[in-house]
Design an enzyme around this catalytic site. Sequence first.
Site, PDB file in Angstrom:
ATOM      1  N   LEU A  65       0.827  -1.217   0.000  1.00  0.00           N
ATOM      2  CA  LEU A  65       0.000   0.000   0.000  1.00  0.00           C
ATOM      3  C   LEU A  65       0.858   1.263   0.000  1.00  0.00           C
ATOM      4  CD1 LEU A  65      -2.515  -1.523   2.543  1.00  0.00           C
ATOM      5  CD2 LEU A  65      -3.061  -0.844   0.180  1.00  0.00           C
ATOM      6  N   PRO A  66       0.250   2.409  -0.330  1.00  0.00           N
ATOM      7  CA  PRO A  66       1.051   3.622  -0.539  1.00  0.00           C
ATOM      8  C   PRO A  66       1.769   4.167   0.692  1.00  0.00           C
ATOM      9  CG  PRO A  66      -1.118   3.862  -1.557  1.00  0.00           C
ATOM     10  CD  PRO A  66      -1.151   2.591  -0.765  1.00  0.00           C
ATOM     11  N   THR A  96       6.327   0.537   2.017  1.00  0.00           N
ATOM     12  CA  THR A  96       7.370   1.279   2.744  1.00  0.00           C
ATOM     13  C   THR A  96       6.670   2.266   3.667  1.00  0.00           C
ATOM     14  OG1 THR A  96       8.811   1.171   0.807  1.00  0.00           O
ATOM     15  CG2 THR A  96       9.392   2.777   2.509  1.00  0.00           C
ATOM     16  N   LYS A 171      15.125  -0.340   4.867  1.00  0.00           N
ATOM     17  CA  LYS A 171      14.678   0.255   3.594  1.00  0.00           C
ATOM     18  C   LYS A 171      14.872   1.778   3.620  1.00  0.00           C
ATOM     19  CE  LYS A 171      12.122   1.054  -0.140  1.00  0.00           C
ATOM     20  NZ  LYS A 171      12.602   0.810  -1.490  1.00  0.00           N
ATOM     21  N   LYS A 246       8.958  10.909  -0.282  1.00  0.00           N
ATOM     22  CA  LYS A 246       8.289  10.197   0.828  1.00  0.00           C
ATOM     23  C   LYS A 246       9.312   9.447   1.689  1.00  0.00           C
ATOM     24  CE  LYS A 246       5.937   5.887   1.515  1.00  0.00           C
ATOM     25  NZ  LYS A 246       5.482   4.660   0.888  1.00  0.00           N
TER      26      LYS A 246
HETATM   27  P1  NAD Z   1       0.887   2.562  -6.145  1.00  0.00           P
HETATM   28  O1  NAD Z   1       0.334   3.858  -5.716  1.00  0.00           O
HETATM   29  O2  NAD Z   1       1.142   2.296  -7.585  1.00  0.00           O
HETATM   30  O3  NAD Z   1      -0.015   1.356  -5.594  1.00  0.00           O
HETATM   31  C1  NAD Z   1      -0.721   1.371  -4.388  1.00  0.00           C
HETATM   32  C2  NAD Z   1      -2.038   0.650  -4.619  1.00  0.00           C
HETATM   33  O4  NAD Z   1      -2.752   0.619  -3.390  1.00  0.00           O
HETATM   34  C3  NAD Z   1      -2.938   1.351  -5.641  1.00  0.00           C
HETATM   35  O5  NAD Z   1      -3.358   0.434  -6.630  1.00  0.00           O
HETATM   36  C4  NAD Z   1      -4.098   1.869  -4.809  1.00  0.00           C
HETATM   37  O6  NAD Z   1      -5.322   1.899  -5.523  1.00  0.00           O
HETATM   38  C5  NAD Z   1      -4.125   0.844  -3.690  1.00  0.00           C
HETATM   39  N1  NAD Z   1      -4.801   1.307  -2.482  1.00  0.00           N
HETATM   40  C6  NAD Z   1      -4.756   2.533  -1.900  1.00  0.00           C
HETATM   41  N2  NAD Z   1      -5.514   2.546  -0.788  1.00  0.00           N
HETATM   42  C7  NAD Z   1      -6.036   1.297  -0.660  1.00  0.00           C
HETATM   43  C8  NAD Z   1      -6.888   0.683   0.289  1.00  0.00           C
HETATM   44  N3  NAD Z   1      -7.353   1.351   1.347  1.00  0.00           N
HETATM   45  N4  NAD Z   1      -7.242  -0.614   0.100  1.00  0.00           N
HETATM   46  C9  NAD Z   1      -6.767  -1.305  -0.983  1.00  0.00           C
HETATM   47  N5  NAD Z   1      -5.966  -0.778  -1.914  1.00  0.00           N
HETATM   48  C10 NAD Z   1      -5.595   0.504  -1.744  1.00  0.00           C
HETATM   49  O7  NAD Z   1       2.239   2.365  -5.317  1.00  0.00           O
HETATM   50  P2  NAD Z   1       3.456   1.391  -5.636  1.00  0.00           P
HETATM   51  O8  NAD Z   1       4.450   2.081  -6.499  1.00  0.00           O
HETATM   52  O9  NAD Z   1       2.900   0.069  -6.043  1.00  0.00           O
HETATM   53  O10 NAD Z   1       4.121   1.295  -4.194  1.00  0.00           O
HETATM   54  C11 NAD Z   1       3.531   0.529  -3.155  1.00  0.00           C
HETATM   55  C12 NAD Z   1       4.449   0.590  -1.955  1.00  0.00           C
HETATM   56  O11 NAD Z   1       5.736   0.075  -2.315  1.00  0.00           O
HETATM   57  C13 NAD Z   1       4.685   2.005  -1.438  1.00  0.00           C
HETATM   58  O12 NAD Z   1       4.733   1.963  -0.037  1.00  0.00           O
HETATM   59  C14 NAD Z   1       6.036   2.380  -2.034  1.00  0.00           C
HETATM   60  O13 NAD Z   1       6.728   3.322  -1.247  1.00  0.00           O
HETATM   61  C15 NAD Z   1       6.749   1.041  -2.069  1.00  0.00           C
HETATM   62  N6  NAD Z   1       7.770   0.886  -3.117  1.00  0.00           N
HETATM   63  C16 NAD Z   1       7.543   1.320  -4.375  1.00  0.00           C
HETATM   64  C17 NAD Z   1       8.530   1.151  -5.342  1.00  0.00           C
HETATM   65  C18 NAD Z   1       8.321   1.616  -6.768  1.00  0.00           C
HETATM   66  O14 NAD Z   1       9.303   1.634  -7.546  1.00  0.00           O
HETATM   67  N7  NAD Z   1       7.107   1.972  -7.176  1.00  0.00           N
HETATM   68  C19 NAD Z   1       9.741   0.539  -5.017  1.00  0.00           C
HETATM   69  C20 NAD Z   1       9.928   0.077  -3.719  1.00  0.00           C
HETATM   70  C21 NAD Z   1       8.936   0.260  -2.764  1.00  0.00           C
END
Ligand code: NAD
Length: 304
Positions: A65-66, A96, A171, A246
């Site tokens: 999740l975000p 994260t 992380k 973030k």
């Molecule tokens: P994203 O925003 O693409 O995905 C998050 C998903 O969560 C979305 O599909 C959103 O609709 C869903 N969501 C939001 N609120 C929700 C809820 N209450 N119930 C169910 N679903 C819900 O983000 P991401 O890039 O996939 O990143 C996810 C996590 O991983 C974050 O914490 C980010 O910091 C971490 N991360 C991301 C990356 C990257 O390169 N994108 C790399 C490492 C870590």
Amino acid sequence: MASIGFIGLGNMGLPMALNLLKAGHGVKAFDVNSAALEALAQAGGTPANSATLAAEDTEVVITMLPNGSIVESVYLGEGGLASRATPGRLFIDSSTIDPATTQKVAAALETVGAGFLDAPVSGGIMGAKAGTLCFMVGGPAGVLAKARPVFDCMGKKIIHTGAYGSGQLAKICNNLMAGILMAGTAEALALGAKNGLSPKVLSEVMIGSSGGNFMVEKWNPWPNLMPGVPASNHYNGGFHVKLMVKDLGLAMDCAQQANAAVPLGAVARNLFTLHGSLAEENNVLDMSSIQKLYFADIDNYNEV
Ligand code: NAD
């Protein structure tokens, strides 16, 4: 094969869930975005109408999740995952977030006899698709041992970092370093270019010298020096500026709590924040686009 509940099918979560399906696991998933659920269903997964329904009757539940406040509400909110958790079920949070929220979630799940691991990832969207993520895992070693086959479907490096929250801390420290390295690399390349030195030659020099680092070698921020990196694709793909802001913010919070000085991290956070504030679209470019903050007219740069 395990039955797995997956919550959060975004840029990272969807490819991770698809890899679980490919490995033969059953995946039941929830996301507030119906298009993401549709994509999972097309690959053979089962969409659910809520996080708790996705978790129901599964052995392992993964959340991606975000941010921390969403993780807290999904686990600890009214009717959330913790309220329905049963003894023996394993929860893995790969988002994260701040270690304090992680520890609150872990405590709530331990109370009902469920297992928990914080397991944030490194490797980005490409790593999520390729199944080559690095997981930094906090929580009991015995719980990690049980979860390892599930991690192995999504990652190639699984590192036990210690107690609950330590995965998040690892992380956060890693990304503090990554942000500093990227800003430093962009700064050096811009200094060279502005003084007439080829960024290609300077990169070669740095790679063979004491300025060598992961960014100049594998994620070079100067356009078209390296195939396959975001800088050679107009800074699309990769790790978004808003995510670096973030994560550096999380590092600032951890520093405040432990009275740790993080002057370089604070500068890096300000640089990425400034870059994102100059144009809204910068926030969804790869973090290597910080190069444009140092060299505004980079699109018209001609190698001399
Ligand atoms: P994203 O925003 O693409 O995905 C998050 C998903 O969560 C979305 O599909 C959103 O609709 C869903 N969501 C939001 N609120 C929700 C809820 N209450 N119930 C169910 N679903 C819900 O983000 P991401 O890039 O996939 O990143 C996810 C996590 O991983 C974050 O914490 C980010 O910091 C971490 N991360 C991301 C990356 C990257 O390169 N994108 C790399 C490492 C870590």
